[in-house]
Motif scaffolding. Structure first.
Motif, PDB file in Angstrom:
ATOM      1  N   VAL A   1     -36.943  -2.876 -13.208  1.00 20.89           N
ATOM      2  CA  VAL A   1     -36.200  -1.977 -14.086  1.00 20.89           C
ATOM      3  C   VAL A   1     -35.261  -2.866 -14.896  1.00 20.89           C
ATOM      4  CG1 VAL A   1     -34.570  -0.065 -14.212  1.00 20.89           C
ATOM      5  CG2 VAL A   1     -36.345  -0.059 -12.465  1.00 20.89           C
ATOM      6  N   SER A   2     -35.364  -2.788 -16.212  1.00 23.41           N
ATOM      7  CA  SER A   2     -34.578  -3.657 -17.086  1.00 23.41           C
ATOM      8  C   SER A   2     -33.589  -2.852 -17.902  1.00 23.41           C
ATOM      9  CB  SER A   2     -35.500  -4.428 -18.040  1.00 23.41           C
ATOM     10  OG  SER A   2     -36.453  -5.171 -17.327  1.00 23.41           O
ATOM     11  N   VAL A   3     -32.428  -3.460 -18.158  1.00 21.32           N
ATOM     12  CA  VAL A   3     -31.421  -2.886 -19.044  1.00 21.32           C
ATOM     13  C   VAL A   3     -31.194  -3.930 -20.133  1.00 21.32           C
ATOM     14  CG1 VAL A   3     -29.110  -1.927 -19.235  1.00 21.32           C
ATOM     15  CG2 VAL A   3     -30.358  -1.721 -17.079  1.00 21.32           C
ATOM     16  N   ASP A   4     -31.548  -3.583 -21.377  1.00 14.22           N
ATOM     17  CA  ASP A   4     -31.423  -4.573 -22.447  1.00 14.22           C
ATOM     18  C   ASP A   4     -29.998  -4.616 -22.991  1.00 14.22           C
ATOM     19  OD1 ASP A   4     -31.230  -2.312 -24.032  1.00 14.22           O
ATOM     20  OD2 ASP A   4     -32.956  -2.780 -25.295  1.00 14.22           O
ATOM     21  N   ALA A   5     -29.782  -5.428 -23.999  1.00 14.61           N
ATOM     22  CA  ALA A   5     -28.442  -5.657 -24.544  1.00 14.61           C
ATOM     23  C   ALA A   5     -27.835  -4.394 -25.148  1.00 14.61           C
ATOM     24  CB  ALA A   5     -28.488  -6.767 -25.591  1.00 14.61           C
ATOM     25  N   GLU A   6     -28.661  -3.421 -25.527  1.00 16.82           N
ATOM     26  CA  GLU A   6     -28.161  -2.179 -26.107  1.00 16.82           C
ATOM     27  C   GLU A   6     -27.947  -1.093 -25.050  1.00 16.82           C
ATOM     28  OE1 GLU A   6     -31.216  -1.363 -28.894  1.00 16.82           O
ATOM     29  OE2 GLU A   6     -30.730  -3.096 -30.136  1.00 16.82           O
ATOM     30  N   GLY A   7     -28.249  -1.377 -23.792  1.00 14.32           N
ATOM     31  CA  GLY A   7     -28.063  -0.418 -22.713  1.00 14.32           C
ATOM     32  C   GLY A   7     -29.251   0.483 -22.461  1.00 14.32           C
ATOM     33  N   LYS A   8     -30.389   0.229 -23.136  1.00 12.82           N
ATOM     34  CA  LYS A   8     -31.595   1.026 -22.921  1.00 12.82           C
ATOM     35  C   LYS A   8     -32.236   0.610 -21.594  1.00 12.82           C
ATOM     36  CE  LYS A   8     -32.568   1.162 -27.836  1.00 12.82           C
ATOM     37  NZ  LYS A   8     -33.516   0.661 -28.841  1.00 12.82           N
ATOM     38  N   ILE A   9     -32.841   1.593 -20.893  1.00 10.33           N
ATOM     39  CA  ILE A   9     -33.467   1.341 -19.608  1.00 10.33           C
ATOM     40  C   ILE A   9     -34.985   1.281 -19.801  1.00 10.33           C
ATOM     41  CG2 ILE A   9     -33.802   2.192 -17.261  1.00 10.33           C
ATOM     42  CD1 ILE A   9     -31.190   3.731 -17.565  1.00 10.33           C
ATOM     43  N   PHE A  10     -35.616   0.314 -19.130  1.00 15.15           N
ATOM     44  CA  PHE A  10     -37.066   0.140 -19.178  1.00 15.15           C
ATOM     45  C   PHE A  10     -37.596   0.029 -17.759  1.00 15.15           C
ATOM     46  CE2 PHE A  10     -35.463  -1.457 -23.146  1.00 15.15           C
ATOM     47  CZ  PHE A  10     -36.404  -1.104 -24.088  1.00 15.15           C
ATOM     48  N   ILE A  11     -38.710   0.706 -17.472  1.00 12.03           N
ATOM     49  CA  ILE A  11     -39.463   0.475 -16.244  1.00 12.03           C
ATOM     50  C   ILE A  11     -40.648  -0.378 -16.664  1.00 12.03           C
ATOM     51  CG2 ILE A  11     -40.838   1.493 -14.399  1.00 12.03           C
ATOM     52  CD1 ILE A  11     -39.112   3.954 -14.541  1.00 12.03           C
ATOM     53  N   GLN A  12     -40.710  -1.594 -16.092  1.00 12.98           N
ATOM     54  CA  GLN A  12     -41.648  -2.626 -16.533  1.00 12.98           C
ATOM     55  C   GLN A  12     -41.397  -2.844 -18.027  1.00 12.98           C
ATOM     56  OE1 GLN A  12     -42.045  -3.707 -13.653  1.00 12.98           O
ATOM     57  NE2 GLN A  12     -44.250  -3.843 -13.344  1.00 12.98           N
ATOM     58  N   ASP A  13     -42.219  -2.338 -18.937  1.00 10.80           N
ATOM     59  CA  ASP A  13     -41.958  -2.518 -20.369  1.00 10.80           C
ATOM     60  C   ASP A  13     -41.929  -1.184 -21.125  1.00 10.80           C
ATOM     61  OD1 ASP A  13     -44.603  -1.997 -20.060  1.00 10.80           O
ATOM     62  OD2 ASP A  13     -45.324  -3.538 -21.421  1.00 10.80           O
ATOM     63  N   THR A  14     -41.766  -0.070 -20.391  1.00 12.56           N
ATOM     64  CA  THR A  14     -41.726   1.260 -21.000  1.00 12.56           C
ATOM     65  C   THR A  14     -40.299   1.788 -20.993  1.00 12.56           C
ATOM     66  OG1 THR A  14     -43.932   1.676 -20.112  1.00 12.56           O
ATOM     67  CG2 THR A  14     -42.685   3.582 -20.882  1.00 12.56           C
ATOM     68  N   GLU A  15     -39.791   2.146 -22.186  1.00 12.47           N
ATOM     69  CA  GLU A  15     -38.425   2.676 -22.277  1.00 12.47           C
ATOM     70  C   GLU A  15     -38.379   4.069 -21.660  1.00 12.47           C
ATOM     71  OE1 GLU A  15     -34.932   3.538 -25.568  1.00 12.47           O
ATOM     72  OE2 GLU A  15     -36.826   2.669 -26.207  1.00 12.47           O
ATOM     73  N   ILE A  16     -37.257   4.360 -20.997  1.00 13.37           N
ATOM     74  CA  ILE A  16     -37.105   5.641 -20.308  1.00 13.37           C
ATOM     75  C   ILE A  16     -35.648   6.079 -20.394  1.00 13.37           C
ATOM     76  CG2 ILE A  16     -36.707   4.624 -18.044  1.00 13.37           C
ATOM     77  CD1 ILE A  16     -38.515   6.886 -16.958  1.00 13.37           C
ATOM     78  N   GLU A  17     -35.430   7.388 -20.384  1.00 18.35           N
ATOM     79  CA  GLU A  17     -34.073   7.945 -20.421  1.00 18.35           C
ATOM     80  C   GLU A  17     -33.460   7.920 -19.020  1.00 18.35           C
ATOM     81  OE1 GLU A  17     -32.404   8.900 -23.144  1.00 18.35           O
ATOM     82  OE2 GLU A  17     -34.120   8.216 -24.323  1.00 18.35           O
ATOM     83  N   ASP A  18     -32.125   7.983 -18.956  1.00 19.67           N
ATOM     84  CA  ASP A  18     -31.410   7.971 -17.673  1.00 19.67           C
ATOM     85  C   ASP A  18     -31.859   9.110 -16.764  1.00 19.67           C
ATOM     86  OD1 ASP A  18     -30.079   6.021 -19.043  1.00 19.67           O
ATOM     87  OD2 ASP A  18     -28.078   6.816 -18.678  1.00 19.67           O
ATOM     88  N   THR A  19     -32.010  10.292 -17.335  1.00 22.74           N
ATOM     89  CA  THR A  19     -32.344  11.465 -16.519  1.00 22.74           C
ATOM     90  C   THR A  19     -33.766  11.413 -15.966  1.00 22.74           C
ATOM     91  OG1 THR A  19     -32.988  12.657 -18.523  1.00 22.74           O
ATOM     92  CG2 THR A  19     -30.720  12.960 -17.740  1.00 22.74           C
ATOM     93  N   ALA A  20     -34.651  10.688 -16.626  1.00 23.47           N
ATOM     94  CA  ALA A  20     -36.046  10.610 -16.190  1.00 23.47           C
ATOM     95  C   ALA A  20     -36.306   9.416 -15.281  1.00 23.47           C
ATOM     96  CB  ALA A  20     -36.965  10.539 -17.406  1.00 23.47           C
ATOM     97  N   LEU A  21     -35.292   8.575 -15.049  1.00 20.14           N
ATOM     98  CA  LEU A  21     -35.495   7.351 -14.264  1.00 20.14           C
ATOM     99  C   LEU A  21     -35.896   7.653 -12.823  1.00 20.14           C
ATOM    100  CD1 LEU A  21     -35.360   4.256 -14.046  1.00 20.14           C
ATOM    101  CD2 LEU A  21     -32.947   4.490 -13.465  1.00 20.14           C
TER     102      LEU A  21
END
Length: 149
Positions: free
Chosen positions: A72-92
């Motif tokens: 699970v990655s958090v990029d410099a803008e605060g976006k969350i990714f599972i592997q390489d797919t962006e996902i919202e906080d509520t759907a994590l």
């Protein structure tokens, strides 16, 4: 007389220079396998895809675990990714439960960009922990031997 001599040898004629070879030549097979090995050695590191994250440096040793962890990655803008797919906080949490089959012993690595606020990384780790996963770890990059950045 020639017919009698041929019958004594089993009725077969001598083939001379064009006799069938009973040995298998493995040299072309080895050549092809070596070429494929080189191709796979070159392309394997290029197949790792993911979110570009500038990881912080650490002196800790590398973990040796035979299981493939979930990243699970958090990029410099605060976006969350599972592997390489962006996902919202509520759907994590629901997505992690669906991916792992609700197995709480799956190892999950959290990769936080160096520029991101520490609180944001802890918030993501809290979401993962609240979903029931207890093997959550942070990922850091080993420092260069010449010093730190």
């Amino acid at each position: 007389m020639a017919i009698a001599a041929q019958q004594q040898r089993g009725g077969r004629k001598r083939r001379g220079r064009h006799a069938a070879m009973s040995e298998i030549n493995v040299t072309p097979f080895v050549d092809v396998m070596l070429v494929l090995l080189i191709i796979f050695m070159i392309t394997a590191p290029l197949l790792t895809v993911g979110v570009q994250v500038d990881l912080p440096k650490t002196q800790a040793s590398v973990l040796q675990d035979p299981d493939e962890p979930l990243a699970v990655s958090v990029d410099a803008e605060g976006k969350i990714f599972i592997q390489d797919t962006e996902i919202e906080d509520t759907a994590l949490a629901p997505r992690l439960i669906a991916i792992t089959g609700a197995n709480p012993d799956i190892r999950i690595f959290v990769r936080g960009d160096r520029a991101i606020d520490y609180g944001r990384v802890m918030q993501v780790m809290g979401l993962i922990n609240a979903a029931g996963f207890n093997r959550v770890a942070l990922i850091a990059e080993l420092p260069l031997s010449g010093g730190t950045r």
